[in-house]
Design a protein around this motif. Sequence first.
Motif, mmCIF file in Angstrom:
data_model
loop_
_atom_site.group_PDB
_atom_site.id
_atom_site.type_symbol
_atom_site.label_atom_id
_atom_site.label_comp_id
_atom_site.label_asym_id
_atom_site.label_seq_id
_atom_site.Cartn_x
_atom_site.Cartn_y
_atom_site.Cartn_z
ATOM 1 N N LEU A 137 -12.247 15.748 -8.088
ATOM 2 C CA LEU A 137 -12.292 17.143 -7.626
ATOM 3 C C LEU A 137 -11.669 18.090 -8.644
ATOM 4 O O LEU A 137 -12.188 19.188 -8.892
ATOM 5 C CB LEU A 137 -11.571 17.255 -6.280
ATOM 6 C CG LEU A 137 -12.284 16.628 -5.079
ATOM 7 C CD1 LEU A 137 -11.401 16.685 -3.840
ATOM 8 C CD2 LEU A 137 -13.609 17.348 -4.804
ATOM 9 N N MET A 138 -10.552 17.665 -9.255
ATOM 10 C CA MET A 138 -9.925 18.511 -10.273
ATOM 11 C C MET A 138 -10.828 18.665 -11.495
ATOM 12 O O MET A 138 -10.956 19.765 -12.057
ATOM 13 C CB MET A 138 -8.579 17.903 -10.678
ATOM 14 C CG MET A 138 -7.533 17.914 -9.577
ATOM 15 S SD MET A 138 -5.988 17.149 -10.103
ATOM 16 C CE MET A 138 -5.506 18.261 -11.414
ATOM 17 N N LEU A 139 -11.481 17.577 -11.909
ATOM 18 C CA LEU A 139 -12.382 17.653 -13.059
ATOM 19 C C LEU A 139 -13.601 18.532 -12.751
ATOM 20 O O LEU A 139 -14.117 19.222 -13.642
ATOM 21 C CB LEU A 139 -12.829 16.254 -13.474
ATOM 22 C CG LEU A 139 -11.745 15.361 -14.089
ATOM 23 C CD1 LEU A 139 -12.302 13.975 -14.379
ATOM 24 C CD2 LEU A 139 -11.185 15.983 -15.360
ATOM 25 N N LEU A 140 -14.063 18.510 -11.508
ATOM 26 C CA LEU A 140 -15.154 19.405 -11.120
ATOM 27 C C LEU A 140 -14.733 20.863 -11.260
ATOM 28 O O LEU A 140 -15.513 21.708 -11.736
ATOM 29 C CB LEU A 140 -15.585 19.117 -9.683
ATOM 30 C CG LEU A 140 -16.457 17.886 -9.456
ATOM 31 C CD1 LEU A 140 -16.651 17.644 -7.964
ATOM 32 C CD2 LEU A 140 -17.808 18.057 -10.132
ATOM 33 N N ASN A 141 -13.510 21.174 -10.854
ATOM 34 C CA ASN A 141 -13.026 22.549 -10.991
ATOM 35 C C ASN A 141 -12.892 22.955 -12.456
ATOM 36 O O ASN A 141 -13.218 24.086 -12.831
ATOM 37 C CB ASN A 141 -11.686 22.695 -10.272
ATOM 38 C CG ASN A 141 -11.820 22.533 -8.769
ATOM 39 O OD1 ASN A 141 -12.863 22.848 -8.193
ATOM 40 N ND2 ASN A 141 -10.787 22.029 -8.124
ATOM 41 N N ILE A 142 -12.423 22.024 -13.296
ATOM 42 C CA ILE A 142 -12.254 22.343 -14.718
ATOM 43 C C ILE A 142 -13.612 22.521 -15.392
ATOM 44 O O ILE A 142 -13.844 23.482 -16.135
ATOM 45 C CB ILE A 142 -11.438 21.233 -15.412
ATOM 46 C CG1 ILE A 142 -9.998 21.211 -14.865
ATOM 47 C CG2 ILE A 142 -11.426 21.437 -16.921
ATOM 48 C CD1 ILE A 142 -9.171 20.052 -15.370
ATOM 49 N N GLY A 143 -14.540 21.580 -15.140
ATOM 50 C CA GLY A 143 -15.851 21.671 -15.775
ATOM 51 C C GLY A 143 -16.661 22.874 -15.333
ATOM 52 O O GLY A 143 -17.461 23.406 -16.100
ATOM 53 N N GLY A 144 -16.460 23.317 -14.094
ATOM 54 C CA GLY A 144 -17.198 24.470 -13.592
ATOM 55 C C GLY A 144 -16.481 25.783 -13.756
ATOM 56 O O GLY A 144 -16.909 26.799 -13.181
ATOM 57 N N SER A 145 -15.396 25.814 -14.532
ATOM 58 C CA SER A 145 -14.643 27.052 -14.716
ATOM 59 C C SER A 145 -15.426 28.051 -15.554
ATOM 60 O O SER A 145 -16.361 27.708 -16.298
ATOM 61 C CB SER A 145 -13.297 26.741 -15.386
ATOM 62 O OG SER A 145 -13.504 26.195 -16.675
ATOM 63 N N THR A 146 -15.028 29.302 -15.459
ATOM 64 C CA THR A 146 -15.706 30.366 -16.206
ATOM 65 C C THR A 146 -15.542 30.184 -17.710
ATOM 66 O O THR A 146 -16.464 30.480 -18.487
ATOM 67 C CB THR A 146 -15.142 31.726 -15.766
ATOM 68 O OG1 THR A 146 -15.284 31.863 -14.348
ATOM 69 C CG2 THR A 146 -15.878 32.866 -16.463
#
Length: 319
Positions: A137-146
């Motif tokens: 979940l954390m990697l999803l947030n990082i990869g999808g960041s602006t």
Amino acid sequence: MLCLVSAKLPAPWESMNQNKHLLESNAVDKSPFSSATLRWLTLALLLLVLSVAWLKPLDERARAETEAGLKRALVTYAVARTINGIVSVVQESTVSLQPGGLGVTLAPAQFLDPVNDLVEQFASVMLAVCVSFGIQLMLLNIGGSTAVNVALTLVVFLWLAARWREWTAPRLLSALVVGLVFLRFAVPLLAIASETTYRYVLADEYSAAQQKVEAFAEGARNTSATDSLSLAPDQAGAQTLWERIKKLPDSVDIEAKLRRTQERFESVKSWLDRTVEHVVRLMALFALQTVFLPLLFLWALVRLSSIAIGANRASRMAS
């Protein structure tokens, strides 16, 4: 005259070479993948990649799939901790006998120690699985960041500008495009692929094993596996030890109570023996979903990335 005529006639192998070159040139001209076609296909593909990166349809599905896996892991972890607590209580239980004032304490459940170790390892594995889903979940947030999306957009437009003007795109720029695309979409694709494999291949086996383990935890929670067998001495005043032993009440059947306690422990052991198989299956299923399948899909993505870099290098050399 013969010499002049022979000099004007072309050799047969020369005519064959000319025909071969004509055929190759015609094949290149008639190929649907000409330079202009490949250029437009590359443009459309990269614009599609940028659209998916900004609109985030893959991220939303991957997050839903990962959260579903995390919920399953948390439920199984709670069951594992419950079984661990029950087995620990049963293992530490004792049976006290006081025939004629003689105090005897037995610990008949020590045979559960190997099973308790296995259940503790099961709980540790499930905790690691929960942490793995949390990291996803954390990697999803990082990869999808602006920041990642902006960097990907800039690098893609620089690469397209270089290729569109018939320039040779720098090798570092091509590597950056592949690397940023990999960083942006690797985790969502791994999460979706792993959860899809679970849903269509592993779900039935997980449900069966989980139901068995939960049934054991519920049954063991509602069943008291120990009894404190305290056989009170005769209350006939001060007597010698031998007299106390001889005058034990007939109503106190020590052997029957010991047999009943042994039967209860054997029942718990039988339940545990049937549950151990399902515990091992659950550990294997979660290890497969969170370790082996992601590594397999990651290897496939790395291979595709290397193929893309090789294709770009070949096209650059050809141009």
